[in-house]
Design an enzyme around this catalytic site. Structure first.
Site, PDB file in Angstrom:
ATOM      1  N   HIS A   1      31.413  41.820  39.694  1.00 56.27           N
ATOM      2  CA  HIS A   1      30.365  40.838  39.419  1.00 56.27           C
ATOM      3  C   HIS A   1      29.079  41.604  39.138  1.00 56.27           C
ATOM      4  O   HIS A   1      28.670  42.458  39.934  1.00 56.27           O
ATOM      5  CB  HIS A   1      30.146  39.935  40.629  1.00 56.27           C
TER       6      HIS A   1
ATOM      7  N   GLU B   1      24.423  38.788  36.889  1.00 63.56           N
ATOM      8  CA  GLU B   1      24.157  37.406  37.296  1.00 63.56           C
ATOM      9  C   GLU B   1      22.981  37.468  38.268  1.00 63.56           C
ATOM     10  O   GLU B   1      21.851  37.152  37.926  1.00 63.56           O
ATOM     11  CB  GLU B   1      25.377  36.767  37.970  1.00 63.56           C
TER      12      GLU B   1
ATOM     13  N   ASP C   1      34.958  29.973  37.796  1.00 60.55           N
ATOM     14  CA  ASP C   1      34.294  30.558  38.971  1.00 60.55           C
ATOM     15  C   ASP C   1      34.772  29.875  40.263  1.00 60.55           C
ATOM     16  O   ASP C   1      35.506  30.465  41.040  1.00 60.55           O
ATOM     17  CB  ASP C   1      32.759  30.488  38.842  1.00 60.55           C
TER      18      ASP C   1
HETATM   19 ZN   LIG Z   1      32.403  34.739  40.554  1.00 56.13          ZN
END
Ligand SMILES: [Zn+2]
Length: 335
Positions: A192, A195, A272
């Site tokens: 990840h 973001e 997600d």
């Molecule tokens: Zn995620």
């Protein structure tokens, strides 16, 4: 596009979390069995608008799972639900740090068993990406990979990292040895980034962790040179539109999906945390079509990107290619 048609077509998802697979009913039931009261009124539990609150809630409800039977049932139920949504194959992120009620090997064994049972009943064929938490130490991260080396449940295909980069800070160099060790075991690598971090988080994932995929990665758009690099090197971004609108951009108009696609970055469409966000793969593909002006053939192509970026074996990838073409055949013919 005929309404609902996308739901029936075979789909592939690479960015979805078991931690986000709970329904409110399931949480209430687990809390009752565990003898715990809800920290908020049930209807407020899923109404989260910032990542820190969101991760805190995940810790609470995943911590209600206190037996292998409950974990197996959660994995089985989710893979069955995904199958009902037309998801043929999914790589599901499982971050053991959220599941405080179960030892890590027991959790991973139970999830593997639940996914296998669902696949045998016609549910989605789910694999596991074991995820580190951003705030873990390098030693803890390496410990998880060593544990996997001793006991690797058959459905584990990758290592990832998630959590809040904004609060954990610069973690690439600290986690790099764990990612190198995972690569030597043949695991796929994802992270990840981009973001809760900006382009620097994406760069660190590429350079320090050596990932072939980035979960989210959308803030790479802030640095044109990085976008060009992602396209040139064929690193895939696993984008989640509803999640990004909720936690990052506020509305779809501000989402950079179309720019990333136009720049040639390989992009997949994902949910997600579908039950928590009230979304499905079909809804996310419809949103992507509206943002990018995609027709059916473009949606098939985006699904094909996910097949090519999956951490499965080459024979399994070939099976998925055929499955997609057969399923989408008459629907997605160009023109
Ligand atoms: Zn995620």
């Amino acid at each position: 596009m005929a309404p609902g048609a996308l739901r029936l077509l075979p789909k592939v998802e690479l960015h979805v979390h078991l931690e986000g697979s709970f329904t409110l009913e399931r949480i209430k039931e687990l809390a009752r069995v565990a003898g715990e009261s809800l920290p908020e009124p049930a209807e407020a539990l899923f109404d989260v608008r910032d990542l820190a609150t969101f991760l805190h809630r995940l810790d609470w409800w995943c911590g209600l799972v206190r037996s292998e039977e409950e974990a197996e049932a959660q994995a089985h139920g989710f893979a069955s639900w995904l199958g009902g949504e037309g998801v043929a194959y999914a790589e599901v992120t499982v971050n053991p740090t959220h599941w405080s009620g179960l030892p890590r090997p027991a959790l991973l064994r139970a999830v593997d068993a639940g996914f296998s049972r669902a696949a045998g009943e016609g549910g989605a064929d789910c694999r596991v990406v074991v995820s580190l938490l951003r705030s873990q130490s390098g030693e803890e991260a390496l410990g998880l990979v060593r544990e996997l080396e001793r006991e690797m449940p058959p459905r584990v295909v990758g290592l990832g990292v998630d959590g809040n980069e904004a609060s954990a800070g610069w973690t690439g160099p600290r986690l790099a040895p764990a990612f190198r060790a995972a690569a030597s075991l043949g695991l796929g690598l994802t992270a990840h980034a981009g973001e809760s971090s900006g382009p620097e988080g994406v760069r660190s994932a590429l350079d320090d962790l050596g990932v072939s995929r980035i979960d989210h990665g959308v803030r790479a758009v802030e640095e044109p040179g990085l976008v060009a690099r992602l396209a040139r090197e064929g690193r895939t971004l696993n984008v989640c539109l509803t999640s990004n609108v909720r936690l990052l951009f506020g509305d779809l108009a501000g989402h950079p999906l179309a720019s990333l696609v136009a720049a040639g970055v390989p992009v997949t469409i994902n949910t997600d945390d579908p039950l928590l966000l009230g979304t499905t793969m079909a809804k996310e593909l419809e949103l992507a079509a509206s943002v990018c002006g995609w027709e059916a053939g473009d949606l098939l192509a985006a699904t094909g990107v996910a097949v090519e970026a999956a951490f499965c074996t080459e024979p399994e990838r070939e099976v998925l290619r055929h499955l997609l073409l057969a399923g989408w055949d008459s629907w997605a013919q160009p023109g």
